[in-house]
Design a protein around this motif. Structure first.
Motif, PDB file in Angstrom:
ATOM      1  N   TRP A 361       0.901  -1.038   0.151  1.00 28.87           N
ATOM      2  CA  TRP A 361      -0.124  -0.089   0.216  1.00 28.87           C
ATOM      3  C   TRP A 361       1.070   1.388   0.057  1.00 28.87           C
ATOM      4  CZ3 TRP A 361      -0.074   3.724   3.510  1.00 28.87           C
ATOM      5  CH2 TRP A 361       0.451   3.938   4.794  1.00 28.87           C
ATOM      6  N   PHE A 362       1.812   1.128   0.546  1.00 25.90           N
ATOM      7  CA  PHE A 362       2.972   2.315   0.487  1.00 25.90           C
ATOM      8  C   PHE A 362       3.983   2.494  -0.574  1.00 25.90           C
ATOM      9  CE2 PHE A 362       6.177   5.163   2.404  1.00 25.90           C
ATOM     10  CZ  PHE A 362       5.342   6.041   3.080  1.00 25.90           C
ATOM     11  N   LYS A 363       4.167   1.567  -1.448  1.00 25.47           N
ATOM     12  CA  LYS A 363       4.903   1.486  -2.487  1.00 25.47           C
ATOM     13  C   LYS A 363       4.837   2.792  -3.573  1.00 25.47           C
ATOM     14  CE  LYS A 363       6.277  -3.193  -2.827  1.00 25.47           C
ATOM     15  NZ  LYS A 363       6.206  -4.651  -3.634  1.00 25.47           N
ATOM     16  N   PRO A 364       3.648   3.259  -3.788  1.00 28.21           N
ATOM     17  CA  PRO A 364       3.667   4.656  -4.722  1.00 28.21           C
ATOM     18  C   PRO A 364       4.330   5.757  -3.936  1.00 28.21           C
ATOM     19  CG  PRO A 364       1.554   3.315  -4.513  1.00 28.21           C
ATOM     20  CD  PRO A 364       2.320   2.605  -3.513  1.00 28.21           C
ATOM     21  N   PHE A 365       3.880   5.730  -2.659  1.00 31.82           N
ATOM     22  CA  PHE A 365       4.757   6.744  -1.796  1.00 31.82           C
ATOM     23  C   PHE A 365       6.026   6.790  -1.670  1.00 31.82           C
ATOM     24  CE2 PHE A 365       0.279   6.077  -0.335  1.00 31.82           C
ATOM     25  CZ  PHE A 365      -0.190   7.448  -0.702  1.00 31.82           C
ATOM     26  N   ALA A 366       6.709   5.356  -1.473  1.00 33.32           N
ATOM     27  CA  ALA A 366       8.040   5.333  -1.294  1.00 33.32           C
ATOM     28  C   ALA A 366       8.793   5.470  -2.595  1.00 33.32           C
ATOM     29  CB  ALA A 366       8.179   3.695  -1.107  1.00 33.32           C
ATOM     30  N   ALA A 367       8.093   5.356  -3.671  1.00 31.39           N
ATOM     31  CA  ALA A 367       8.824   5.629  -4.944  1.00 31.39           C
ATOM     32  C   ALA A 367       8.804   7.071  -5.101  1.00 31.39           C
ATOM     33  CB  ALA A 367       7.904   4.982  -6.387  1.00 31.39           C
ATOM     34  N   ASN A 385      13.890  -4.795  -3.114  1.00 32.98           N
ATOM     35  CA  ASN A 385      13.937  -5.566  -1.624  1.00 32.98           C
ATOM     36  C   ASN A 385      15.198  -6.552  -2.004  1.00 32.98           C
ATOM     37  OD1 ASN A 385      13.106  -7.353  -3.623  1.00 32.98           O
ATOM     38  ND2 ASN A 385      11.352  -8.000  -2.536  1.00 32.98           N
ATOM     39  N   THR A 386      16.091  -6.241  -2.889  1.00 34.22           N
ATOM     40  CA  THR A 386      17.391  -7.106  -3.109  1.00 34.22           C
ATOM     41  C   THR A 386      18.318  -7.001  -1.911  1.00 34.22           C
ATOM     42  OG1 THR A 386      17.282  -6.642  -5.564  1.00 34.22           O
ATOM     43  CG2 THR A 386      19.357  -7.611  -4.569  1.00 34.22           C
ATOM     44  N   GLN A 387      18.842  -7.724  -1.215  1.00 29.67           N
ATOM     45  CA  GLN A 387      19.650  -7.835  -0.333  1.00 29.67           C
ATOM     46  C   GLN A 387      21.060  -7.207  -0.657  1.00 29.67           C
ATOM     47  OE1 GLN A 387      22.084 -11.195   1.798  1.00 29.67           O
ATOM     48  NE2 GLN A 387      20.210 -10.991   3.267  1.00 29.67           N
ATOM     49  N   MET A 388      21.225  -6.312   0.129  1.00 25.55           N
ATOM     50  CA  MET A 388      22.645  -5.560  -0.119  1.00 25.55           C
ATOM     51  C   MET A 388      23.470  -5.313   1.069  1.00 25.55           C
ATOM     52  SD  MET A 388      21.021  -2.460  -2.484  1.00 25.55           S
ATOM     53  CE  MET A 388      20.113  -2.798  -3.921  1.00 25.55           C
ATOM     54  N   GLU A 389      24.817  -5.248   0.862  1.00 26.95           N
ATOM     55  CA  GLU A 389      25.450  -5.094   2.093  1.00 26.95           C
ATOM     56  C   GLU A 389      25.519  -3.413   2.429  1.00 26.95           C
ATOM     57  OE1 GLU A 389      29.962  -5.609   4.106  1.00 26.95           O
ATOM     58  OE2 GLU A 389      29.785  -6.253   1.812  1.00 26.95           O
TER      59      GLU A 389
END
Length: 523
Positions: A361-367, A385-389
């Motif tokens: 539900w928050f993804k449009p705001f996150a973008a 959501n890719t894992q990153m160091e």
């Protein structure tokens, strides 16, 4: 001037208006609110802060008195403008109360909202007197002014007083419904009969919820409880006729005349709801339960870009290995995982891998947010959501607090977080005091540390009287935000930790970050 004298003065003024009134009788429904209910209710809130009364209220009430006892003149717009200015001052005072506190104590916000809504009532009253074309008939313009004096000013304040007296589990839901209902009603009247019907149903839920809360609450005396119950009970009756009126507008099955609604609502709202409510809460006005927290606040503020450069302007002379020097100040170390203690006391010796998950539900705001955070270089979380160091370092800084150190975190060369860690003590409890510099402000996270088995829980949600919370500091104001966060960190394997960071807004989850934390090899 004492409360009793002010109440007596306004009552006499209204009785004089009744005797010399030159307007149709139903105009007195708004006049009684303006001359009696509004000033007395404000005195219940303001108490000794009478400057508002002397400088703005007296001219405003004198203007209403003149308007109602004289025929139409060229001065009417000016007189209505004086009252409009008064409602603006009341709204600014309500906003000032809100900014000083933020979203802490919903019952106090309900009182703030009532004062801010009064300005909308003042605008509709001005439009009615000035005969401004609002798109509605003159009578509907005037009725809207009444709505914002009774349902939008008096009701939220009465609800706030009830929350001060007794705040049960369902109070927050019922109070929230009452606060949003005036806006939904206004939108329904403007755009859609269906939306108007929905707004009335929303009001029904809120009002009958209030009646139940009053019945279950303990009052100082029976008379006050009877008056308050009568006040909300009167709304429980009038709202049914409002429902019939809204149904008639939607389906055209039957119609209640405005003349009938004026007479019926005039009695129930003016006499039973408003008068019984004002008298009831005047018997003994509950005191606020708000306790202002005083904790050290970082003096560092950013500008357009935060990034790592802000740290080098405030470098400290110490050197630190971890986010804290000794976890023992927060809790008993012997019952906690040794690796968790090691991570906080020797943070530089660990590698951090993150997986950011924005809720759907928050993804449009996150973008949209990502576009700004990338430029500001603060709270700059990836959209994927890719894992990153996350690489990082601990840097000593000076910001007016004790032993402050910054944890600078990056993904590649991009700055993700600039968080300034310190601590403070209140009574016998230590809190983690974290500041995140923002443009001309700072976000403050005050976290409680609790042990759950061998897990460590850091939370911004504390018990009553706790400093825990998320705040926005700007200038001299510390504003509590409707955000909650929780970290749960535990050891899965030897020297390997996992952590979950949950973020909520108004108790609704919008972000979860999964961390895998590994200790570096000795090499």
């Amino acid at each position: 001037m004492t409360f009793k004298r002010i109440a007596l003065l306004h009552t006499i003024g209204f009785l004089v208006v009744v005797i010399f009134n030159v307007t149709p009788w139903y105009f007195l429904m708004l006049t009684v609110a303006q001359l009696i209910f509004v000033p007395i209710t404000l005195q219940l809130i303001l108490k000794k802060e009478n400057r508002l009364y002397y400088f703005f209220a007296i001219p405003a009430f004198a203007s209403i008195f003149i308007l109602q006892t004289t025929t139409t003149t060229e001065w009417d717009i000016l007189l209505a403008g004086i009252y409009l200015l008064f409602t603006l001052v009341v709204a600014i005072y309500g906003l000032h109360r809100f900014i000083q506190r933020g979203f802490d104590h919903l019952e106090e916000f309900s009182i703030d909202a009532g004062m801010m809504y009064l300005f909308i009532g003042g605008m509709w009253f001005f439009a009615s007197v000035a005969e401004i074309d609002t798109g509605f008939s003159p009578i509907l313009t005037w009725l809207t002014a009444i709505h914002f004096h009774y349902s939008s000013f008096l009701l939220p304040i009465f609800v706030g007083f009830l929350g001060r007296l007794s705040k049960r589990k369902t109070y927050n839901i019922i109070c929230s419904v009452i606060l949003i209902s005036p806006i939904v009603v206004a939108l329904g009247i403007t755009f859609s009969p269906w939306l108007e019907l929905a707004s009335v149903l929303l009001y029904i839920f809120g009002i009958y919820g209030l009646i139940v809360l009053v019945i279950k609450s303990d009052f100082p005396n029976k008379l006050q409880k009877t008056l308050v119950l009568t006040s909300f009970g009167a709304l429980g009756i009038t709202i049914i006729f409002s429902l019939l009126y809204a149904i008639g507008n939607v389906f055209g099955v039957f119609a209640l005349s405005i003349d009938f609604m004026l007479k019926f609502h005039g009695f129930f709202n003016s006499i039973l709801f408003a008068l019984c409510g004002v008298v009831g809460w005047s018997i003994l006005t509950p005191k606020t339960k708000e306790i202002k927290s005083k904790f050290p606040i970082s003096s560092i503020r950013g500008k357009y870009v935060i990034g790592e450069k802000i740290l080098y302007k405030h470098l400290g002379k110490e050197s630190y290995k971890g986010l804290v020097d000794d976890m023992g100040i927060y809790l008993e170390k012997s019952f906690l995982s040794a690796t968790i203690i090691d991570f906080y006391e020797n943070t530089n010796q660990f590698r951090l891998y993150s997986e950011v998950n924005w809720h759907n539900w928050f993804k449009p705001f996150a973008a949209i947010y990502r576009f700004f955070s990338r430029n500001v270089q603060q709270l700059n979380l990836p959209y994927t959501n890719t894992q990153m160091e996350m690489t990082g370092e601990i840097i000593a800084v000076e910001d007016g607090r004790k032993n402050t150190r910054a944890w600078l975190r990056k993904i590649g060369k991009e700055v993700i977080f600039v968080a300034l860690y310190s601590s403070h003590q209140r009574n016998d409890k230590y809190y983690m005091n974290i500041a995140l510099p923002l443009p001309w402000s700072s976000m403050i996270g005050i976290l409680e540390l609790n042990q759950n088995g061998e897990k460590l829980v850091l939370t911004s949600k504390g018990a009553n009287g706790s400093d825990a919370g998320i705040y926005l500091a700007f200038r001299q104001n510390v504003f509590r935000l409707p955000l909650q966060e929780q970290f749960i960190i535990e050891e899965k394997k030897d020297h390997q930790l996992t952590a979950k960071h949950h973020m909520r807004i108004c108790s609704i989850p919008f972000l979860t970050i999964q961390y895998n934390i590994n200790k570096r090899s000795p090499s």
